[in-house]
Design a protein around this motif. Structure first.
Motif, PDB file in Angstrom:
ATOM      1  N   VAL A 193      23.990  44.739  89.901  1.00 39.39           N
ATOM      2  CA  VAL A 193      24.996  45.961  90.180  1.00 39.39           C
ATOM      3  C   VAL A 193      24.013  47.195  91.037  1.00 39.39           C
ATOM      4  O   VAL A 193      22.999  47.480  91.378  1.00 39.39           O
ATOM      5  CB  VAL A 193      24.171  47.060  88.500  1.00 39.39           C
ATOM      6  CG1 VAL A 193      24.755  48.781  88.949  1.00 39.39           C
ATOM      7  CG2 VAL A 193      25.023  46.438  87.301  1.00 39.39           C
ATOM      8  N   SER A 246      21.604  50.444  92.873  1.00 39.85           N
ATOM      9  CA  SER A 246      21.136  50.799  90.672  1.00 39.85           C
ATOM     10  C   SER A 246      20.720  52.182  90.369  1.00 39.85           C
ATOM     11  O   SER A 246      20.299  52.568  89.080  1.00 39.85           O
ATOM     12  CB  SER A 246      20.368  49.966  90.572  1.00 39.85           C
ATOM     13  OG  SER A 246      19.125  50.407  91.451  1.00 39.85           O
ATOM     14  N   SER A 247      21.267  53.045  91.491  1.00 41.08           N
ATOM     15  CA  SER A 247      21.396  55.154  91.217  1.00 41.08           C
ATOM     16  C   SER A 247      22.007  55.478  92.656  1.00 41.08           C
ATOM     17  O   SER A 247      21.956  54.490  93.091  1.00 41.08           O
ATOM     18  CB  SER A 247      19.414  55.216  91.100  1.00 41.08           C
ATOM     19  OG  SER A 247      18.899  54.652  92.289  1.00 41.08           O
ATOM     20  N   VAL A 260      29.784  51.789  93.398  1.00 40.09           N
ATOM     21  CA  VAL A 260      28.968  51.147  92.116  1.00 40.09           C
ATOM     22  C   VAL A 260      29.916  49.199  92.810  1.00 40.09           C
ATOM     23  O   VAL A 260      31.227  49.662  92.412  1.00 40.09           O
ATOM     24  CB  VAL A 260      28.689  51.414  90.913  1.00 40.09           C
ATOM     25  CG1 VAL A 260      27.620  50.277  90.228  1.00 40.09           C
ATOM     26  CG2 VAL A 260      27.675  53.032  90.907  1.00 40.09           C
ATOM     27  N   THR A 276      18.888  57.868  82.721  1.00 39.61           N
ATOM     28  CA  THR A 276      19.450  56.218  82.729  1.00 39.61           C
ATOM     29  C   THR A 276      20.832  56.583  81.702  1.00 39.61           C
ATOM     30  O   THR A 276      20.783  56.894  80.960  1.00 39.61           O
ATOM     31  CB  THR A 276      18.120  55.739  81.881  1.00 39.61           C
ATOM     32  OG1 THR A 276      17.435  55.793  83.001  1.00 39.61           O
ATOM     33  CG2 THR A 276      18.545  53.639  82.097  1.00 39.61           C
ATOM     34  N   VAL A 281      25.492  50.569  82.610  1.00 40.28           N
ATOM     35  CA  VAL A 281      26.678  49.367  82.538  1.00 40.28           C
ATOM     36  C   VAL A 281      27.091  48.590  82.127  1.00 40.28           C
ATOM     37  O   VAL A 281      25.617  47.344  81.589  1.00 40.28           O
ATOM     38  CB  VAL A 281      27.107  48.971  83.915  1.00 40.28           C
ATOM     39  CG1 VAL A 281      27.550  47.960  84.345  1.00 40.28           C
ATOM     40  CG2 VAL A 281      26.744  50.176  85.192  1.00 40.28           C
ATOM     41  N   SER A 336      21.405  49.244  83.240  1.00 40.06           N
ATOM     42  CA  SER A 336      21.053  50.271  83.716  1.00 40.06           C
ATOM     43  C   SER A 336      21.136  50.582  85.265  1.00 40.06           C
ATOM     44  O   SER A 336      21.126  49.817  86.132  1.00 40.06           O
ATOM     45  CB  SER A 336      19.340  50.217  83.347  1.00 40.06           C
ATOM     46  OG  SER A 336      19.363  50.321  82.029  1.00 40.06           O
ATOM     47  N   PHE A 337      21.605  51.957  85.181  1.00 38.09           N
ATOM     48  CA  PHE A 337      22.019  52.793  86.073  1.00 38.09           C
ATOM     49  C   PHE A 337      21.476  54.377  86.272  1.00 38.09           C
ATOM     50  O   PHE A 337      21.905  54.680  85.179  1.00 38.09           O
ATOM     51  CB  PHE A 337      23.600  52.489  86.642  1.00 38.09           C
ATOM     52  CG  PHE A 337      24.160  53.054  87.972  1.00 38.09           C
ATOM     53  CD1 PHE A 337      24.381  52.613  88.999  1.00 38.09           C
ATOM     54  CD2 PHE A 337      24.385  55.302  87.931  1.00 38.09           C
ATOM     55  CE1 PHE A 337      24.351  53.797  90.513  1.00 38.09           C
ATOM     56  CE2 PHE A 337      24.652  55.702  89.432  1.00 38.09           C
ATOM     57  CZ  PHE A 337      24.701  55.116  90.388  1.00 38.09           C
TER      58      PHE A 337
END
Length: 299
Positions: free
Chosen positions: A204, A207-208, A215, A262, A265, A279-280
């Motif tokens: 992913v 990631s943020s 993404v 948070t 995904v 997590s994203f």
């Protein structure tokens, strides 16, 4: 029972004249069940012709005594033992009477066996260890995995086991996949086990990010050509996410309006039906400042 026995014949019409003949009884193993199998199975043995009530030592392959039994009053024996580690092929089972010294032999064929695959399930990129015994000793052996072909090569030990062999799960689709241990120079000497490939999200990126960020998501271990939903927080993106023949897919989505913090995904295939989560982190972003300039006191 074992030894020399006399056979006497008496004629009823010849004034009771008798004729004798000596016959030597020797031990014999009459049955072994089963006649072949892998290390660790239970084998039952039967025989006759031993000295009444004598102790019987049963040997198996390279093991001089694998079980101790006792003959019955009529010289019949029954014994049960569990096969221990032996090399592939025909191994002798020998029963010896300690008093009479009489011996008898019958054959048992040892077959190759993958004893453990650890772990037995997992995703692409995972290390898997295979254990096995009952193979040809001191010889080259290959470990094959699904469509990857040869993933590891070992030399078997003197007792026909290969200790451990480790490989990494490559790109293959979801489901049960065959693990094969096969001798290099004797391809018919092989055994198979099963490893189940599971779905996974391997990337992913980033990631943020803030709302509007693109993404990229990559997944592995899905069913070839199945439809996949990508769920992001409270939204679902499901169009066009179809894995290739190796079960791998890549897609992208744009972060939509969702609260800071948070979020998840999630991928789930329509056929594999095994959800995977990553997590994203959604970051805050100023989307508009109006006006972009002004004097002191401007609102």
């Amino acid at each position: 029972s074992i030894g020399i026995n006399t056979i006497t014949a008496i004629g009823l019409n010849t004034s009771q004249q008798a004729a004798t003949y000596t016959f030597r009884v020797v031990p014999m193993l009459t049955a072994i069940t089963p006649t072949e199998g892998t290390v660790g199975i239970v084998v039952t043995l039967s025989g006759n012709g031993y000295k009444a009530s004598e102790t019987i030592h049963v040997g198996f392959g390279t093991t001089p005594t694998i079980v101790v039994a006792a003959a019955a009053g009529d010289g019949i024996i029954y014994a049960t033992f569990t096969t221990n580690i032996q090399v592939y092929g025909t191994q002798a089972v020998k029963a010896t009477g300690l008093t009479s010294g009489g011996t008898a032999t019958i054959n048992f064929k040892v077959l190759p066996h993958i004893t453990l695959i650890s772990p037995s399930t997992g995703s692409v990129g995972m290390s898997v260890t295979v254990y096995g015994d009952g193979f040809i000793n001191n010889s080259a052996l290959n470990i094959l995995f699904g469509t990857q072909g040869v993933t590891a090569t070992r030399t078997t030990l003197g007792d026909g086991s290969f200790g451990t062999a480790t490989f990494v799960v490559g790109y293959q689709p979801f489901g049960s996949t065959t693990v094969t241990a096969r001798m290099v120079n004797a391809a018919d000497v092989e055994n198979t086990g099963v490893f189940k490939i599971l779905t996974d999200i391997v990337m992913v990126t980033p990631s943020s990010g803030t709302v509007g960020t693109v993404v990229n998501v990559q997944g592995t271990g899905f069913v070839t050509n199945e439809m996949i939903d990508i769920e992001f927080g409270n939204s679902t993106f499901g169009e066009g996410n179809i894995p290739n023949v190796a079960g791998t897919f890549t897609c992208s989505f744009t972060v939509n309006s969702q609260p800071y913090g948070t979020t998840t995904v999630k991928t789930i295939g329509y056929i594999s039906i095994v959800p995977v989560y990553r997590s994203f982190i959604i970051l805050p972003k100023l989307t508009n400042v109006s006006p972009v300039r002004g004097t002191v006191g401007t609102v």
